[in-house]
Design a protein around this motif. Structure first.
Motif, PDB file in Angstrom:
ATOM      1  N   ALA A 193       1.014  -1.208  -0.009  1.00  0.00           N
ATOM      2  CA  ALA A 193      -0.019  -0.072  -0.019  1.00  0.00           C
ATOM      3  C   ALA A 193       0.856   1.112   0.039  1.00  0.00           C
ATOM      4  O   ALA A 193       1.718   1.434   0.675  1.00  0.00           O
ATOM      5  CB  ALA A 193      -0.990   0.074   1.256  1.00  0.00           C
ATOM      6  N   GLU A 194       0.574   2.083  -0.981  1.00  0.00           N
ATOM      7  CA  GLU A 194       1.363   3.417  -1.060  1.00  0.00           C
ATOM      8  C   GLU A 194       0.360   4.501  -0.737  1.00  0.00           C
ATOM      9  O   GLU A 194      -0.757   4.481  -1.331  1.00  0.00           O
ATOM     10  CB  GLU A 194       1.950   3.460  -2.278  1.00  0.00           C
ATOM     11  N   GLY A 195       0.801   5.666  -0.275  1.00  0.00           N
ATOM     12  CA  GLY A 195      -0.118   6.778   0.013  1.00  0.00           C
ATOM     13  C   GLY A 195       0.481   7.741   0.754  1.00  0.00           C
ATOM     14  O   GLY A 195       1.754   7.938   0.958  1.00  0.00           O
ATOM     15  N   LYS A 196      -0.329   8.668   1.294  1.00  0.00           N
ATOM     16  CA  LYS A 196       0.114   9.813   2.154  1.00  0.00           C
ATOM     17  C   LYS A 196      -0.497   9.593   3.573  1.00  0.00           C
ATOM     18  O   LYS A 196      -1.475   9.240   3.804  1.00  0.00           O
ATOM     19  CB  LYS A 196      -0.623  11.088   1.748  1.00  0.00           C
ATOM     20  N   MET A 197       0.438  10.229   4.589  1.00  0.00           N
ATOM     21  CA  MET A 197      -0.305  10.065   6.079  1.00  0.00           C
ATOM     22  C   MET A 197      -1.171  11.294   6.277  1.00  0.00           C
ATOM     23  O   MET A 197      -0.713  12.312   5.713  1.00  0.00           O
ATOM     24  CB  MET A 197       1.124  10.187   7.026  1.00  0.00           C
ATOM     25  N   ARG A 198      -2.092  10.923   7.080  1.00  0.00           N
ATOM     26  CA  ARG A 198      -2.920  11.939   7.282  1.00  0.00           C
ATOM     27  C   ARG A 198      -3.527  11.902   8.706  1.00  0.00           C
ATOM     28  O   ARG A 198      -3.585  10.723   9.128  1.00  0.00           O
ATOM     29  CB  ARG A 198      -4.304  12.129   6.349  1.00  0.00           C
ATOM     30  N   TYR A 199      -3.694  13.081   9.352  1.00  0.00           N
ATOM     31  CA  TYR A 199      -4.098  13.028  10.753  1.00  0.00           C
ATOM     32  C   TYR A 199      -5.403  13.893  10.802  1.00  0.00           C
ATOM     33  O   TYR A 199      -5.541  14.979  10.019  1.00  0.00           O
ATOM     34  CB  TYR A 199      -3.141  13.764  11.648  1.00  0.00           C
ATOM     35  N   ARG A 200      -6.217  13.368  11.437  1.00  0.00           N
ATOM     36  CA  ARG A 200      -7.685  13.932  11.597  1.00  0.00           C
ATOM     37  C   ARG A 200      -8.482  13.779  13.188  1.00  0.00           C
ATOM     38  O   ARG A 200      -7.696  12.876  13.844  1.00  0.00           O
ATOM     39  CB  ARG A 200      -8.549  13.534  10.733  1.00  0.00           C
ATOM     40  N   ASN A 201      -9.336  14.277  13.501  1.00  0.00           N
ATOM     41  CA  ASN A 201      -9.958  14.410  14.627  1.00  0.00           C
ATOM     42  C   ASN A 201     -11.576  14.192  14.455  1.00  0.00           C
ATOM     43  O   ASN A 201     -11.820  14.737  13.304  1.00  0.00           O
ATOM     44  CB  ASN A 201      -9.581  15.287  15.828  1.00  0.00           C
ATOM     45  N   TYR A 202     -12.133  13.824  15.291  1.00  0.00           N
ATOM     46  CA  TYR A 202     -13.544  13.577  15.344  1.00  0.00           C
ATOM     47  C   TYR A 202     -14.326  13.491  16.673  1.00  0.00           C
ATOM     48  O   TYR A 202     -13.438  13.220  17.738  1.00  0.00           O
ATOM     49  CB  TYR A 202     -13.969  12.358  14.500  1.00  0.00           C
ATOM     50  N   GLU A 203     -15.255  13.617  16.972  1.00  0.00           N
ATOM     51  CA  GLU A 203     -16.040  13.639  18.279  1.00  0.00           C
ATOM     52  C   GLU A 203     -16.856  12.307  18.386  1.00  0.00           C
ATOM     53  O   GLU A 203     -17.545  12.078  17.769  1.00  0.00           O
ATOM     54  CB  GLU A 203     -16.922  14.926  18.503  1.00  0.00           C
ATOM     55  N   ASP A 204     -16.410  11.574  19.418  1.00  0.00           N
ATOM     56  CA  ASP A 204     -16.875  10.212  19.619  1.00  0.00           C
ATOM     57  C   ASP A 204     -18.281  10.533  20.097  1.00  0.00           C
ATOM     58  O   ASP A 204     -18.752  11.269  20.857  1.00  0.00           O
ATOM     59  CB  ASP A 204     -16.121   9.603  20.963  1.00  0.00           C
ATOM     60  N   LYS A 205     -19.243   9.856  19.222  1.00  0.00           N
ATOM     61  CA  LYS A 205     -20.802   9.684  19.469  1.00  0.00           C
ATOM     62  C   LYS A 205     -21.138   9.505  20.693  1.00  0.00           C
ATOM     63  O   LYS A 205     -22.227   9.795  21.266  1.00  0.00           O
ATOM     64  CB  LYS A 205     -21.528   8.963  18.584  1.00  0.00           C
ATOM     65  N   ASP A 206     -20.526   8.611  21.615  1.00  0.00           N
ATOM     66  CA  ASP A 206     -20.909   8.110  22.961  1.00  0.00           C
ATOM     67  C   ASP A 206     -20.363   9.029  23.946  1.00  0.00           C
ATOM     68  O   ASP A 206     -21.240   9.368  24.761  1.00  0.00           O
ATOM     69  CB  ASP A 206     -20.633   6.609  23.369  1.00  0.00           C
ATOM     70  N   SER A 207     -19.129   9.048  24.096  1.00  0.00           N
ATOM     71  CA  SER A 207     -18.472   9.704  25.074  1.00  0.00           C
ATOM     72  C   SER A 207     -18.545  11.278  24.848  1.00  0.00           C
ATOM     73  O   SER A 207     -18.039  12.138  25.679  1.00  0.00           O
ATOM     74  CB  SER A 207     -17.153   9.285  25.621  1.00  0.00           C
ATOM     75  N   HIS A 208     -18.476  11.765  23.719  1.00  0.00           N
ATOM     76  CA  HIS A 208     -18.356  13.231  23.361  1.00  0.00           C
ATOM     77  C   HIS A 208     -17.128  13.697  23.601  1.00  0.00           C
ATOM     78  O   HIS A 208     -16.929  14.980  23.682  1.00  0.00           O
ATOM     79  CB  HIS A 208     -19.589  14.077  24.055  1.00  0.00           C
ATOM     80  N   GLN A 209     -16.131  12.899  23.438  1.00  0.00           N
ATOM     81  CA  GLN A 209     -14.758  13.268  23.610  1.00  0.00           C
ATOM     82  C   GLN A 209     -14.063  13.406  22.234  1.00  0.00           C
ATOM     83  O   GLN A 209     -14.463  12.662  21.321  1.00  0.00           O
ATOM     84  CB  GLN A 209     -14.026  12.392  24.434  1.00  0.00           C
ATOM     85  N   LYS A 210     -13.085  14.449  22.178  1.00  0.00           N
ATOM     86  CA  LYS A 210     -12.436  14.442  20.863  1.00  0.00           C
ATOM     87  C   LYS A 210     -11.274  13.213  20.746  1.00  0.00           C
ATOM     88  O   LYS A 210     -10.324  12.794  21.503  1.00  0.00           O
ATOM     89  CB  LYS A 210     -11.547  15.806  20.857  1.00  0.00           C
ATOM     90  N   ARG A 211     -11.432  12.544  19.635  1.00  0.00           N
ATOM     91  CA  ARG A 211     -10.714  11.638  19.404  1.00  0.00           C
ATOM     92  C   ARG A 211      -9.706  11.949  18.073  1.00  0.00           C
ATOM     93  O   ARG A 211     -10.061  12.641  17.079  1.00  0.00           O
ATOM     94  CB  ARG A 211     -11.469  10.050  18.823  1.00  0.00           C
ATOM     95  N   TYR A 212      -8.633  11.501  18.351  1.00  0.00           N
ATOM     96  CA  TYR A 212      -7.375  11.658  17.037  1.00  0.00           C
ATOM     97  C   TYR A 212      -7.042  10.188  16.343  1.00  0.00           C
ATOM     98  O   TYR A 212      -6.992   9.388  17.047  1.00  0.00           O
ATOM     99  CB  TYR A 212      -6.208  12.254  17.643  1.00  0.00           C
ATOM    100  N   ILE A 213      -6.928  10.353  15.299  1.00  0.00           N
ATOM    101  CA  ILE A 213      -6.652   9.070  14.470  1.00  0.00           C
ATOM    102  C   ILE A 213      -5.512   9.700  13.237  1.00  0.00           C
ATOM    103  O   ILE A 213      -5.491  10.659  12.636  1.00  0.00           O
ATOM    104  CB  ILE A 213      -8.088   8.659  13.638  1.00  0.00           C
TER     105      ILE A 213
END
Length: 164
Positions: A79-99
């Motif tokens: 697999a070849e590609g680009k590294m990306r970082y993003r965040n989202y809000e967890d629907k259950d805990s409403h905490q910000k998650r990073y991926i």
């Protein structure tokens, strides 16, 4: 001087790709890829255990269709590609998650999965397509069919080379 954001991985799929079709009709597939550094012994005789790293992989458009049809758990791929970082809000805990994820632009099948996956429910919902028989070493590259600004779970894919 410029910069380079390029990831190249050879590993085994940790799960069969999860494929979603967005409201605008663009497909996106996500799966995990395991890469393993083999065990070894240092010159001092110390045993170092094998280490497995897990990578989140995302593919868009035509590549997502290829992933949906031909990739299965355990299969070895390049697999070849680009590294990306993003965040989202967890629907259950409403905490910000990073991926962290690799947005894949090229996949090479390194091991056979025995042909096209059984996917009759999804095949019934799609228009007829030409049959592609995957072969070991077959390379699939991302077409430029993804429009700038396509989004997936809060992540905006932006092809702007100057994001400032």
């Amino acid at each position: 001087m410029g910069s380079l954001n390029k990831i190249e991985l050879i590993g085994n799929l940790g799960k069969t790709p999860d494929v979603k079709t967005l409201e605008n009709g663009v497909k996106v597939a996500s799966f995990t890829l395991a890469t393993t550094e083999p065990a070894y012994t240092t010159q001092q005789g110390k045993q170092v255990a094998a280490k497995t790293e897990w990578h989140n992989i995302v593919v868009w458009g035509g590549m997502a269709t290829i992933a949906e049809r031909y990739l299965t758990k355990g299969q070895q791929v390049y697999a070849e590609g680009k590294m990306r970082y993003r965040n989202y809000e967890d629907k259950d805990s409403h905490q910000k998650r990073y991926i962290a994820e690799v947005v894949c632009s090229n996949i090479v099948l390194l091991s056979s999965n025995g042909g096209e996956r059984e996917n009759t429910a999804q095949q019934a919902d799609t228009a007829p397509t030409t049959q592609i028989q995957p072969q070991c070493g077959q390379s699939y590259q991302q077409d430029s069919e993804i429009a700038t600004g396509a989004s997936y779970s809060g992540y905006v894919q932006d092809n702007d080379p100057f994001p400032f």
